[in-house]
Design an enzyme around this catalytic site. Structure first.
Site, PDB file in Angstrom:
ATOM      1  N   LYS A  30       2.456  24.605  20.865  1.00 31.00           N
ATOM      2  CA  LYS A  30       2.270  26.059  20.542  1.00 31.00           C
ATOM      3  C   LYS A  30       2.501  26.940  21.643  1.00 31.00           C
ATOM      4  O   LYS A  30       3.067  27.946  21.661  1.00 31.00           O
ATOM      5  CB  LYS A  30       0.904  26.410  19.704  1.00 31.00           C
ATOM      6  CG  LYS A  30       0.558  25.458  18.715  1.00 31.00           C
ATOM      7  CD  LYS A  30      -0.919  25.824  18.291  1.00 31.00           C
ATOM      8  CE  LYS A  30      -1.885  25.428  19.075  1.00 31.00           C
ATOM      9  NZ  LYS A  30      -2.181  23.993  19.363  1.00 31.00           N
ATOM     10  N   ARG A 105      -8.052  29.342  13.632  1.00 30.86           N
ATOM     11  CA  ARG A 105      -8.074  27.875  13.517  1.00 30.86           C
ATOM     12  C   ARG A 105      -9.450  27.414  12.751  1.00 30.86           C
ATOM     13  O   ARG A 105     -10.087  26.337  12.601  1.00 30.86           O
ATOM     14  CB  ARG A 105      -8.040  27.221  14.870  1.00 30.86           C
ATOM     15  CG  ARG A 105      -9.075  27.682  16.013  1.00 30.86           C
ATOM     16  CD  ARG A 105      -8.427  27.479  17.102  1.00 30.86           C
ATOM     17  NE  ARG A 105      -8.285  26.146  17.645  1.00 30.86           N
ATOM     18  CZ  ARG A 105      -7.722  25.905  18.582  1.00 30.86           C
ATOM     19  NH1 ARG A 105      -7.084  26.866  19.512  1.00 30.86           N
ATOM     20  NH2 ARG A 105      -7.605  24.614  19.146  1.00 30.86           N
ATOM     21  N   ARG A 148      -0.137  17.240  30.628  1.00 35.76           N
ATOM     22  CA  ARG A 148      -0.080  18.619  31.111  1.00 35.76           C
ATOM     23  C   ARG A 148      -0.664  19.133  32.426  1.00 35.76           C
ATOM     24  O   ARG A 148      -1.780  18.632  32.584  1.00 35.76           O
ATOM     25  CB  ARG A 148      -0.649  19.288  29.721  1.00 35.76           C
ATOM     26  CG  ARG A 148      -0.620  20.744  30.196  1.00 35.76           C
ATOM     27  CD  ARG A 148      -1.112  21.614  28.910  1.00 35.76           C
ATOM     28  NE  ARG A 148      -2.278  21.126  28.120  1.00 35.76           N
ATOM     29  CZ  ARG A 148      -2.747  21.672  27.014  1.00 35.76           C
ATOM     30  NH1 ARG A 148      -1.818  22.213  26.199  1.00 35.76           N
ATOM     31  NH2 ARG A 148      -3.752  21.196  26.407  1.00 35.76           N
ATOM     32  N   ARG A 181      -6.415  20.892  32.763  1.00 33.75           N
ATOM     33  CA  ARG A 181      -7.503  21.358  32.063  1.00 33.75           C
ATOM     34  C   ARG A 181      -8.611  20.329  31.575  1.00 33.75           C
ATOM     35  O   ARG A 181      -8.423  19.056  31.533  1.00 33.75           O
ATOM     36  CB  ARG A 181      -7.210  21.943  30.566  1.00 33.75           C
ATOM     37  CG  ARG A 181      -6.161  23.293  30.535  1.00 33.75           C
ATOM     38  CD  ARG A 181      -5.620  23.604  29.278  1.00 33.75           C
ATOM     39  NE  ARG A 181      -6.248  23.347  27.987  1.00 33.75           N
ATOM     40  CZ  ARG A 181      -5.976  23.568  26.643  1.00 33.75           C
ATOM     41  NH1 ARG A 181      -4.623  24.141  26.715  1.00 33.75           N
ATOM     42  NH2 ARG A 181      -6.519  23.205  25.710  1.00 33.75           N
ATOM     43  N   ARG A 192     -11.114  16.809  19.933  1.00 34.40           N
ATOM     44  CA  ARG A 192     -10.303  17.971  19.397  1.00 34.40           C
ATOM     45  C   ARG A 192      -9.475  17.607  18.025  1.00 34.40           C
ATOM     46  O   ARG A 192      -9.361  18.587  17.185  1.00 34.40           O
ATOM     47  CB  ARG A 192      -9.274  18.693  20.635  1.00 34.40           C
ATOM     48  CG  ARG A 192     -10.075  19.445  21.627  1.00 34.40           C
ATOM     49  CD  ARG A 192      -9.218  19.169  22.977  1.00 34.40           C
ATOM     50  NE  ARG A 192      -8.264  20.044  23.033  1.00 34.40           N
ATOM     51  CZ  ARG A 192      -7.142  20.100  23.781  1.00 34.40           C
ATOM     52  NH1 ARG A 192      -7.346  18.949  24.959  1.00 34.40           N
ATOM     53  NH2 ARG A 192      -6.006  20.688  23.860  1.00 34.40           N
TER      54      ARG A 192
END
Ligand code: AP5
Ligand code: MG
Length: 239
Positions: A30, A105, A148, A181, A192
């Protein structure tokens, strides 16, 4: 029929994007796609995750209060994120449209957005919301999440496997050391995903039911996924 690709890259005047939702599980891309569309169309990306992480980094009262939740993969309360979105979408750079990334969300956020969404002024004020849901398999998501790295100030997104920076560990945009993160561990990722299935999957069904919704395969090179998203948005805008 094959789409005419020459129509897909255009300047800000050619296409008024209006309000756009990018939906999907953690790691579908996203943020990556929102950053491409933001440059292509000169409209802002509004990532509630980035807004919350800025609060955490700057140790604001919201950041201090919610750091533990966010690091554990749990959602921040609806009224807090709704207010962030209300404030951000009221800014003048949203007048031609904006890309909401990671919002709404929960069904509560979706209902709030449906009632309050306004492009206050400008060309996009009359345009309805378009929603795109990006899909990627669990194993690939896990690989993306654990690889990431992010520029903490620029928000530029990298991946040590698929999209590394020019110099290892350093942001191409501003030279800041890249960060991982705290929620990008396998354990928090699985939490998550659980929260996504419980709270955000119904949001996707909600927008599917409203129409002006398309699903896009996110398991392709970034440029290909962008083309698919742009084609879906154009189809929906021309309806
Ligand atoms: P948020 O920051 O929104 O995280 P998320 O939804 O879990 O999504 P991600 O940012 O992890 O993934 P992404 O889809 O943006 O993927 P990306 O482009 O980075 O939210 C974090 C937390 O904040 C939440 O858990 C919650 O606590 C809180 N929060 C946020 N919004 C909230 C809300 N509305 N309400 C309540 N709480 C909220 O890509 C991932 C990786 O894949 C990158 O390394 C990238 O380089 C790579 N990649 C991308 N595309 C491709 C491709 N096509 N091929 C190969 N690699 C790719
Ligand atoms: Mg993101």
């Amino acid at each position: 029929m094959q789409e005419d690709r020459t129509q897909q890259v255009d300047g800000p005047e050619a296409f008024v994007p209006g309000p756009i939702l990018l939906l999907g599980a953690p790691g579908v891309g996203k943020g990556t796609q929102a950053q491409v569309l933001m440059e292509q169309w000169s409209i802002p990306q509004i990532s509630t995750g980035d807004l919350i992480r800025d609060n955490i980094r700057l140790k604001t009262p919201i950041g201090i209060r919610f750091k533990e939740l966010v690091d554990a993969g749990i959602f921040v309360p609806d009224d807090v994120v709704n207010q962030m979105v209300a404030d951000r979408t009221a800014e003048p750079d949203c007048e031609r449209g904006f890309i909401l990334d990671g919002f709404p969300r929960t069904l509560g956020q979706a209902k709030w957005l449906d009632g309050h969404l306004t492009v206050r002024n400008g060309e996009a004020a009359a345009l309805p919301l378009l929603a795109v849901s990006v899909q990627v398999r669990y194993d690939e998501l896990l690989r993306r999440i654990t690889g990431r790295r992010t520029g903490p100030v620029s928000k530029r997104i990298y991946n040590i496997y698929t999209n590394p920076p020019a110099s290892p560990g350093v942001c191409d945009v501003d030279g800041e050391p890249l960060v991982q993160r705290p929620d990008d561990t396998e354990k928090v990722f699985s939490e998550r995903m659980r929260v996504f299935g419980e709270q955000t999957a119904p949001v996707i069904d909600h927008y599917r039911g409203l129409g002006r919704f398309e699903e896009v395969n996110g398991e392709a090179p970034v440029e290909q996924v962008t083309e698919n998203i742009v084609a879906a948005l154009r189809r929906m805008r021309s309806k």
